[in-house]
Write an enzyme that holds these catalytic residues in place. Sequence first.
Site, PDB file in Angstrom:
ATOM      1  N   GLU A   1       1.861  -7.496   9.299  1.00 29.58           N
ATOM      2  CA  GLU A   1       2.124  -6.218   9.118  1.00 29.58           C
ATOM      3  C   GLU A   1       3.218  -5.994   7.625  1.00 29.58           C
ATOM      4  O   GLU A   1       3.460  -4.875   7.614  1.00 29.58           O
ATOM      5  CB  GLU A   1       2.953  -5.983  10.410  1.00 29.58           C
ATOM      6  CG  GLU A   1       2.028  -5.725  11.493  1.00 29.58           C
ATOM      7  CD  GLU A   1       0.868  -5.023  11.279  1.00 29.58           C
ATOM      8  OE1 GLU A   1       1.110  -3.753  10.857  1.00 29.58           O
ATOM      9  OE2 GLU A   1      -0.185  -5.525  11.532  1.00 29.58           O
TER      10      GLU A   1
ATOM     11  N   ASP B   1      -9.969   0.993 -24.577  1.00 23.59           N
ATOM     12  CA  ASP B   1     -10.329   1.073 -23.268  1.00 23.59           C
ATOM     13  C   ASP B   1     -10.058   2.343 -22.589  1.00 23.59           C
ATOM     14  O   ASP B   1      -9.403   3.003 -23.072  1.00 23.59           O
ATOM     15  CB  ASP B   1      -9.442  -0.149 -22.538  1.00 23.59           C
ATOM     16  CG  ASP B   1     -10.078  -1.753 -22.661  1.00 23.59           C
ATOM     17  OD1 ASP B   1     -11.283  -1.712 -23.040  1.00 23.59           O
ATOM     18  OD2 ASP B   1      -9.284  -2.485 -22.503  1.00 23.59           O
TER      19      ASP B   1
ATOM     20  N   PRO C   1       0.975  -1.259   0.051  1.00 23.21           N
ATOM     21  CA  PRO C   1      -0.100   0.042   0.029  1.00 23.21           C
ATOM     22  C   PRO C   1       0.790   1.315   0.041  1.00 23.21           C
ATOM     23  O   PRO C   1       0.315   2.317  -0.360  1.00 23.21           O
ATOM     24  CB  PRO C   1      -0.776  -0.008   1.479  1.00 23.21           C
ATOM     25  CG  PRO C   1      -0.016  -1.141   2.189  1.00 23.21           C
ATOM     26  CD  PRO C   1       0.670  -2.073   1.346  1.00 23.21           C
TER      27      PRO C   1
ATOM     28  N   ARG D   1      -3.945  -9.345 -20.402  1.00 21.33           N
ATOM     29  CA  ARG D   1      -4.868  -8.848 -21.688  1.00 21.33           C
ATOM     30  C   ARG D   1      -4.053  -8.035 -22.343  1.00 21.33           C
ATOM     31  O   ARG D   1      -4.421  -7.799 -23.735  1.00 21.33           O
ATOM     32  CB  ARG D   1      -5.876  -8.402 -20.945  1.00 21.33           C
ATOM     33  CG  ARG D   1      -5.915  -6.927 -20.232  1.00 21.33           C
ATOM     34  CD  ARG D   1      -7.107  -6.832 -19.453  1.00 21.33           C
ATOM     35  NE  ARG D   1      -8.243  -6.465 -20.396  1.00 21.33           N
ATOM     36  CZ  ARG D   1      -8.602  -5.496 -21.147  1.00 21.33           C
ATOM     37  NH1 ARG D   1      -7.778  -4.420 -21.149  1.00 21.33           N
ATOM     38  NH2 ARG D   1      -9.646  -5.373 -21.836  1.00 21.33           N
TER      39      ARG D   1
HETATM   40  N1  SAM Z   1       1.537  -2.652   7.556  1.00 20.76           N
HETATM   41  C1  SAM Z   1       1.201  -2.244   6.338  1.00 20.76           C
HETATM   42  C2  SAM Z   1       1.131  -0.834   5.963  1.00 20.76           C
HETATM   43  O1  SAM Z   1       0.275  -0.343   6.675  1.00 20.76           O
HETATM   44  O2  SAM Z   1       1.820  -0.183   5.033  1.00 20.76           O
HETATM   45  C3  SAM Z   1       0.387  -3.194   5.685  1.00 20.76           C
HETATM   46  C4  SAM Z   1       0.413  -4.578   5.741  1.00 20.76           C
HETATM   47  S1  SAM Z   1      -0.911  -5.334   4.658  1.00 20.76           S
HETATM   48  C5  SAM Z   1      -2.041  -5.774   6.128  1.00 20.76           C
HETATM   49  C6  SAM Z   1      -0.233  -6.792   4.499  1.00 20.76           C
HETATM   50  C7  SAM Z   1       0.245  -6.884   2.988  1.00 20.76           C
HETATM   51  O3  SAM Z   1      -0.849  -6.950   2.056  1.00 20.76           O
HETATM   52  C8  SAM Z   1       1.176  -6.028   2.611  1.00 20.76           C
HETATM   53  O4  SAM Z   1       2.443  -6.335   2.718  1.00 20.76           O
HETATM   54  C9  SAM Z   1       1.032  -5.767   0.902  1.00 20.76           C
HETATM   55  O5  SAM Z   1       1.818  -6.928   0.373  1.00 20.76           O
HETATM   56  C10 SAM Z   1      -0.545  -6.135   0.694  1.00 20.76           C
HETATM   57  N2  SAM Z   1      -1.175  -5.130   0.514  1.00 20.76           N
HETATM   58  C11 SAM Z   1      -1.919  -4.560   1.288  1.00 20.76           C
HETATM   59  N3  SAM Z   1      -2.684  -3.196   0.775  1.00 20.76           N
HETATM   60  C12 SAM Z   1      -2.150  -3.447  -0.549  1.00 20.76           C
HETATM   61  C13 SAM Z   1      -2.367  -2.289  -1.390  1.00 20.76           C
HETATM   62  N4  SAM Z   1      -3.439  -1.414  -1.311  1.00 20.76           N
HETATM   63  N5  SAM Z   1      -1.691  -2.667  -2.615  1.00 20.76           N
HETATM   64  C14 SAM Z   1      -0.808  -3.642  -2.903  1.00 20.76           C
HETATM   65  N6  SAM Z   1      -0.515  -4.432  -1.696  1.00 20.76           N
HETATM   66  C15 SAM Z   1      -1.174  -4.231  -0.726  1.00 20.76           C
END
Ligand code: SAM
Length: 270
Positions: A116, A169, A89, A154
């Site tokens: 986490e 698209d 994220p 795609r």
């Molecule tokens: N503690 C982290 C933070 O707040 O940045 C979030 C960890 S999340 C619960 C667990 C995993 O989900 C991350 O390591 C990532 O690989 C994935 N993830 C969560 N949200 C995501 C997003 N918006 N885009 C891509 N991967 C995501």
Amino acid sequence: MRIDLISLFPEFVAQCAAFGVVGRAGERGLLSLYGFNPRDYAEGNYRRVDERPFGGGPGMVMLIDPLRAAIAAARAADPTPARVIYMSPQGARLDQAKVRELASHERLILLCGRYEGVDERLIRAEVDEEISIGDYVLSGGELAAAVIVDAVARLQDGALGDAESAVQDSFEDGLLDCPHYTRPVEHELGSVPAVLMSGNHAQIAQWRRQQSLGRTWQRRPDLLNEAALSKADRKLLAAYQAEVAAAEAAENGSSAATEASAGPDSGPAA
Ligand code: SAM
């Protein structure tokens, strides 16, 4: 194209990729997916892949070594150099331009976090780029990886029945796509716009362009600010905006008239 998934649940992504266009891309050999589960590279009877965070706090953090070994195994499985992407994220937000760029690589390794997240040192040492699929937090990177797999699959040559359909698209030319209609022409929910039935290809193309411009203006004005519009585009958009304004004025006029006729002073004299 080859995509390797570093994930505790690689089958999850493979399942998402088993259907429709992406499934067919796999069958045609346009895209190969491989899973590397860090648990298979973890040591000890319990094959631990996570530990409590230093400094305290909630949750668990993914260990460096099982992830590193899984990435090394993926790299060793094919000599083609790979771009390593951590689904996060905190990464740059995915858009169609980035999807096109990713689709042009011969090989990607997608690292999916859980808990986490991943020990920061592993990210610094192994990851080329972090990508987010939006400003919200998922419980794992697999859904995000599945989004990338779908979007790049795609775009592989031969994946779509009609390659033109990807070009039309949303986002491809910086605008949203136009609305689409199919049979029947008349339905209780409405009729198909007459121009689409005219057989006049120039007019149809112009109508579609105008709808694209208008929709983008109404729904995503941020995109419109970035788009390179021609003089003809601006004229089409101005006409669309004038039509919307006229429809709104008519709507406001008729609701004002309804209110007036329903108001306390407007009823017939008793
Ligand atoms: N503690 C982290 C933070 O707040 O940045 C979030 C960890 S999340 C619960 C667990 C995993 O989900 C991350 O390591 C990532 O690989 C994935 N993830 C969560 N949200 C995501 C997003 N918006 N885009 C891509 N991967 C995501």
